[in-house]
Design a protein around this motif. Structure first.
Motif, PDB file in Angstrom:
ATOM      1  N   ARG A  37       0.850  -1.207   0.000  1.00 14.42           N
ATOM      2  CA  ARG A  37       0.000   0.000   0.000  1.00 14.42           C
ATOM      3  C   ARG A  37       0.879   1.248   0.000  1.00 14.42           C
ATOM      4  O   ARG A  37       0.654   2.183  -0.764  1.00 14.42           O
ATOM      5  N   LEU A  38       1.889   1.272   0.867  1.00 13.91           N
ATOM      6  CA  LEU A  38       2.747   2.450   0.993  1.00 13.91           C
ATOM      7  C   LEU A  38       3.651   2.648  -0.216  1.00 13.91           C
ATOM      8  O   LEU A  38       4.123   3.761  -0.458  1.00 13.91           O
ATOM      9  N   GLN A  39       3.882   1.599  -0.981  1.00 13.75           N
ATOM     10  CA  GLN A  39       4.680   1.700  -2.198  1.00 13.75           C
ATOM     11  C   GLN A  39       3.814   2.035  -3.412  1.00 13.75           C
ATOM     12  O   GLN A  39       4.330   2.211  -4.511  1.00 13.75           O
ATOM     13  N   GLY A  40       2.492   2.081  -3.216  1.00 15.63           N
ATOM     14  CA  GLY A  40       1.596   2.402  -4.317  1.00 15.63           C
ATOM     15  C   GLY A  40       1.316   1.232  -5.239  1.00 15.63           C
ATOM     16  O   GLY A  40       0.787   1.405  -6.327  1.00 15.63           O
ATOM     17  N   ARG A  41       1.658   0.012  -4.804  1.00 12.14           N
ATOM     18  CA  ARG A  41       1.412  -1.171  -5.624  1.00 12.14           C
ATOM     19  C   ARG A  41      -0.002  -1.701  -5.455  1.00 12.14           C
ATOM     20  O   ARG A  41      -0.446  -2.532  -6.236  1.00 12.14           O
ATOM     21  N   SER A  42      -0.692  -1.237  -4.431  1.00 14.58           N
ATOM     22  CA  SER A  42      -2.106  -1.548  -4.227  1.00 14.58           C
ATOM     23  C   SER A  42      -2.724  -0.376  -3.488  1.00 14.58           C
ATOM     24  O   SER A  42      -2.016   0.449  -2.923  1.00 14.58           O
ATOM     25  N   THR A  43      -4.046  -0.288  -3.518  1.00 10.70           N
ATOM     26  CA  THR A  43      -4.723   0.872  -2.944  1.00 10.70           C
ATOM     27  C   THR A  43      -5.308   0.568  -1.573  1.00 10.70           C
ATOM     28  O   THR A  43      -5.663  -0.569  -1.267  1.00 10.70           O
ATOM     29  N   PHE A  44      -5.396   1.602  -0.761  1.00 13.26           N
ATOM     30  CA  PHE A  44      -6.024   1.483   0.548  1.00 13.26           C
ATOM     31  C   PHE A  44      -7.525   1.306   0.372  1.00 13.26           C
ATOM     32  O   PHE A  44      -8.138   1.983  -0.452  1.00 13.26           O
ATOM     33  N   ARG A  45      -8.112   0.435   1.150  1.00 11.89           N
ATOM     34  CA  ARG A  45      -9.562   0.244   1.162  1.00 11.89           C
ATOM     35  C   ARG A  45     -10.161   1.178   2.209  1.00 11.89           C
ATOM     36  O   ARG A  45      -9.473   1.638   3.122  1.00 11.89           O
ATOM     37  N   ALA A  46     -11.453   1.430   2.075  1.00  8.03           N
ATOM     38  CA  ALA A  46     -12.130   2.379   2.968  1.00  8.03           C
ATOM     39  C   ALA A  46     -11.956   2.013   4.434  1.00  8.03           C
ATOM     40  O   ALA A  46     -11.660   2.874   5.267  1.00  8.03           O
ATOM     41  N   GLU A  47     -12.134   0.733   4.764  1.00 11.12           N
ATOM     42  CA  GLU A  47     -12.025   0.331   6.174  1.00 11.12           C
ATOM     43  C   GLU A  47     -10.599   0.489   6.704  1.00 11.12           C
ATOM     44  O   GLU A  47     -10.397   0.802   7.883  1.00 11.12           O
ATOM     45  N   GLU A  48      -9.607   0.337   5.837  1.00  7.66           N
ATOM     46  CA  GLU A  48      -8.215   0.548   6.250  1.00  7.66           C
ATOM     47  C   GLU A  48      -7.957   2.027   6.516  1.00  7.66           C
ATOM     48  O   GLU A  48      -7.304   2.385   7.499  1.00  7.66           O
ATOM     49  N   MET A  49      -8.493   2.871   5.649  1.00  6.97           N
ATOM     50  CA  MET A  49      -8.357   4.312   5.853  1.00  6.97           C
ATOM     51  C   MET A  49      -9.008   4.735   7.167  1.00  6.97           C
ATOM     52  O   MET A  49      -8.452   5.538   7.916  1.00  6.97           O
ATOM     53  N   GLN A  50     -10.181   4.189   7.450  1.00  5.65           N
ATOM     54  CA  GLN A  50     -10.879   4.535   8.690  1.00  5.65           C
ATOM     55  C   GLN A  50     -10.081   4.107   9.916  1.00  5.65           C
ATOM     56  O   GLN A  50      -9.941   4.870  10.868  1.00  5.65           O
ATOM     57  N   ARG A  51      -9.563   2.894   9.893  1.00  6.25           N
ATOM     58  CA  ARG A  51      -8.779   2.397  11.037  1.00  6.25           C
ATOM     59  C   ARG A  51      -7.516   3.222  11.257  1.00  6.25           C
ATOM     60  O   ARG A  51      -7.199   3.612  12.378  1.00  6.25           O
ATOM     61  N   TYR A  66      -3.665  11.889   2.721  1.00 10.67           N
ATOM     62  CA  TYR A  66      -2.841  10.855   3.334  1.00 10.67           C
ATOM     63  C   TYR A  66      -2.895   9.495   2.640  1.00 10.67           C
ATOM     64  O   TYR A  66      -1.951   8.717   2.733  1.00 10.67           O
ATOM     65  N   PHE A  67      -3.997   9.173   1.985  1.00  9.21           N
ATOM     66  CA  PHE A  67      -4.179   7.822   1.457  1.00  9.21           C
ATOM     67  C   PHE A  67      -4.216   7.729  -0.062  1.00  9.21           C
ATOM     68  O   PHE A  67      -4.521   6.676  -0.606  1.00  9.21           O
ATOM     69  N   MET A  68      -3.923   8.816  -0.761  1.00  6.28           N
ATOM     70  CA  MET A  68      -3.858   8.806  -2.208  1.00  6.28           C
ATOM     71  C   MET A  68      -2.404   9.042  -2.617  1.00  6.28           C
ATOM     72  O   MET A  68      -1.698   9.810  -1.971  1.00  6.28           O
ATOM     73  N   PRO A  69      -1.955   8.420  -3.680  1.00  3.50           N
ATOM     74  CA  PRO A  69      -0.551   8.581  -4.094  1.00  3.50           C
ATOM     75  C   PRO A  69      -0.211  10.043  -4.348  1.00  3.50           C
ATOM     76  O   PRO A  69      -1.008  10.787  -4.894  1.00  3.50           O
TER      77      PRO A  69
END
Length: 78
Positions: A37-51, A66-69
């Motif tokens: 996620r932090l390398q931008g190889r996959s995207t954060f999901r809504a529940e991950e962003m909330q947590r 914070y959660f968009m590249p």
């Protein structure tokens, strides 16, 4: 070279004393998935962003900061 994506998120976590493994635990992710996620190889999901937002004190209105590249995936300049 370390990716510059998600630097606001990385910086905030660092300032608050959280490791990448602790972020992964809080988000309910494996450390390798958090790294992706932090390398931008996959995207954060809504529940991950909330947590993570709850853990780090990020308002939902600021999630895009914070959660968009922060750089283009093509490697070009923003």
């Amino acid at each position: 070279m370390r990716s510059l994506q998600f630097m606001p998120l990385r910086s905030l976590a660092y300032q608050q004393g959280y490791t990448q493994t602790e972020l992964a635990d809080a988000a309910g992710l494996a450390p390798s998935t958090m790294n992706a996620r932090l390398q931008g190889r996959s995207t954060f999901r809504a529940e991950e962003m909330q947590r993570l937002g709850h853990l780090l004190g990020i308002a939902p209105a600021d999630y895009c900061k914070y959660f968009m590249p922060s750089e283009k995936r093509t490697g070009g300049r923003v």
